[in-house]
Design a protein around this motif. Sequence first.
Motif, PDB file in Angstrom:
ATOM      1  N   ARG A   1      38.215  41.549  78.757  1.00 22.69           N
ATOM      2  CA  ARG A   1      37.072  42.468  78.714  1.00 22.69           C
ATOM      3  C   ARG A   1      35.819  41.722  78.270  1.00 22.69           C
ATOM      4  O   ARG A   1      34.737  41.916  78.816  1.00 22.69           O
ATOM      5  N   TRP A   2      35.974  40.908  77.216  1.00 17.73           N
ATOM      6  CA  TRP A   2      34.814  40.175  76.713  1.00 17.73           C
ATOM      7  C   TRP A   2      34.302  39.169  77.741  1.00 17.73           C
ATOM      8  O   TRP A   2      33.100  38.881  77.785  1.00 17.73           O
ATOM      9  N   ASN A  52      33.230  40.430  68.032  1.00 17.43           N
ATOM     10  CA  ASN A  52      34.501  40.114  68.684  1.00 17.43           C
ATOM     11  C   ASN A  52      34.698  38.615  68.816  1.00 17.43           C
ATOM     12  O   ASN A  52      35.774  38.067  68.516  1.00 17.43           O
ATOM     13  N   TRP A  53      33.660  37.925  69.303  1.00 21.97           N
ATOM     14  CA  TRP A  53      33.774  36.473  69.469  1.00 21.97           C
ATOM     15  C   TRP A  53      33.885  35.781  68.114  1.00 21.97           C
ATOM     16  O   TRP A  53      34.608  34.782  67.973  1.00 21.97           O
ATOM     17  N   PHE A 113      27.596  38.072  73.090  1.00 20.02           N
ATOM     18  CA  PHE A 113      28.086  36.689  73.149  1.00 20.02           C
ATOM     19  C   PHE A 113      26.954  35.712  72.838  1.00 20.02           C
ATOM     20  O   PHE A 113      27.136  34.753  72.087  1.00 20.02           O
ATOM     21  N   LYS A 154      41.498  42.697  75.341  1.00 14.23           N
ATOM     22  CA  LYS A 154      40.272  42.277  74.668  1.00 14.23           C
ATOM     23  C   LYS A 154      39.602  41.081  75.337  1.00 14.23           C
ATOM     24  O   LYS A 154      38.450  41.169  75.774  1.00 14.23           O
ATOM     25  N   LEU A 159      27.822  43.292  76.159  1.00 17.92           N
ATOM     26  CA  LEU A 159      28.781  42.262  75.751  1.00 17.92           C
ATOM     27  C   LEU A 159      28.210  40.867  75.964  1.00 17.92           C
ATOM     28  O   LEU A 159      28.424  39.959  75.151  1.00 17.92           O
ATOM     29  N   ASN A 210      28.842  45.940  79.970  1.00 16.44           N
ATOM     30  CA  ASN A 210      29.059  44.507  80.161  1.00 16.44           C
ATOM     31  C   ASN A 210      27.806  43.699  79.853  1.00 16.44           C
ATOM     32  O   ASN A 210      27.894  42.573  79.349  1.00 16.44           O
ATOM     33  N   GLY A 218      30.141  43.113  70.406  1.00 12.23           N
ATOM     34  CA  GLY A 218      30.422  41.936  71.223  1.00 12.23           C
ATOM     35  C   GLY A 218      30.299  40.650  70.429  1.00 12.23           C
ATOM     36  O   GLY A 218      31.161  39.757  70.513  1.00 12.23           O
TER      37      GLY A 218
END
Length: 402
Positions: free
Chosen positions: A303-304, A274-275, A376, A300, A372, A369, A271
């Motif tokens: 989802r994030w 990804n960011w 973040f 993507k 994630l 979640n 997670g």
Amino acid sequence: MTALLWISLALVAFSYVGYPLALAVWTGLREALDATRALGADRDGSAEATEAPLPKLSIVMSAFDEEACIRAKVENCLALDYPPDRLEIVIGCDGCSDRTAQIARDAGGDRVRVLELAPRGGKASVLARLVPAAQGDVVVLTDANTMLARGAVRALARRFRDPDVGAAVGRLRLVAAGGAGLEEGVYWRYETLLKYYEGRNGCVLGANGGLYAIRRVLFSPLPADTIVDDFVVPLRVAIGGWRVPFVPDAVAFEEAAAGSRAEFARRARIGAGNWQALARMPELLDPRRGFLSFAFVSHKLLRWAAPALLAAALVANVAVAASPGAWGYRALLALHLAFYGLALAGGHRRGRARAPRLATAAHHFVAMNAALAVGFWRWVRGSQRPAWDRTERVQQGGVGAA
């Protein structure tokens, strides 16, 4: 609040259900149109296609304290169905404190190059040194704990006969560890299906580090603090206008994360990565990139954002349900709370033989979640280290190599 409730739920539903359906329909229509055009083409069949020779291949991997599995990995690579004179194996030992390097040399002999790198810098740092120095036209990237099916690299290599292909993504199959829950297997198959459809449209959104390949000339070193290299590398290629297909025949096997804590930590790390990747590749949001942008936002980005959307939906539902006569919204709130209660129950019963599948699936969804959201927060704080915390390995044989 009513608008916030329904918009939040709709975006989550679209990402998980609507997008796969739209993708399947679009792919079917496009392939039907391509078939119609092919049937209408004026061809006499006299020309015979000749297959180009297989490209020279380099298998590259980063290893950190992998003495439990590195011998099996090297033996697995040496047994692959690929001409030995067109295949090299390069291993970068990333600050290892055990016998990984020596075991790899003993197992591979003169067919394996082992580089001992120090201090430990993380996988992106290792790849930045190894890939440019590789001798193959195509570089296959894999992990030390991932076993490759005998024909995996040949299946990947064949896709590079297409001059428009810049990278190719293999299929990772998870091997259950200690009775891993069914919900992980179902979700993994769901994600694999999305990769298949995205690949049919020219671009898989990220790979798994266990097995993917790239033309060596297209690789550019990543910043040393890159967290998810296997997500960034193929997307860089796609942004450059190259096709990135999914190759289901290129199969690799990897043991699933042992336990919910290890899985949570893995997803939180992903997670954060990804960011970080989005911040460094904002062009993925450019609608002029067509399918690439649409798929990225749908598969993507939504989802994030799902943890925030789910929280917003719950808060909005509570607010709307408090209005006089809002019986429908109170019923929806009851469903909301029942779902999270089911997830909590699923967490308590996870791993038990008679755990209800619906409860464990709900727990998996909520935990995913939550991870994630943690990822973040780590990205915002800059607290996620690029070097991963390796999970404990068991002594491996050549699982899946046949």
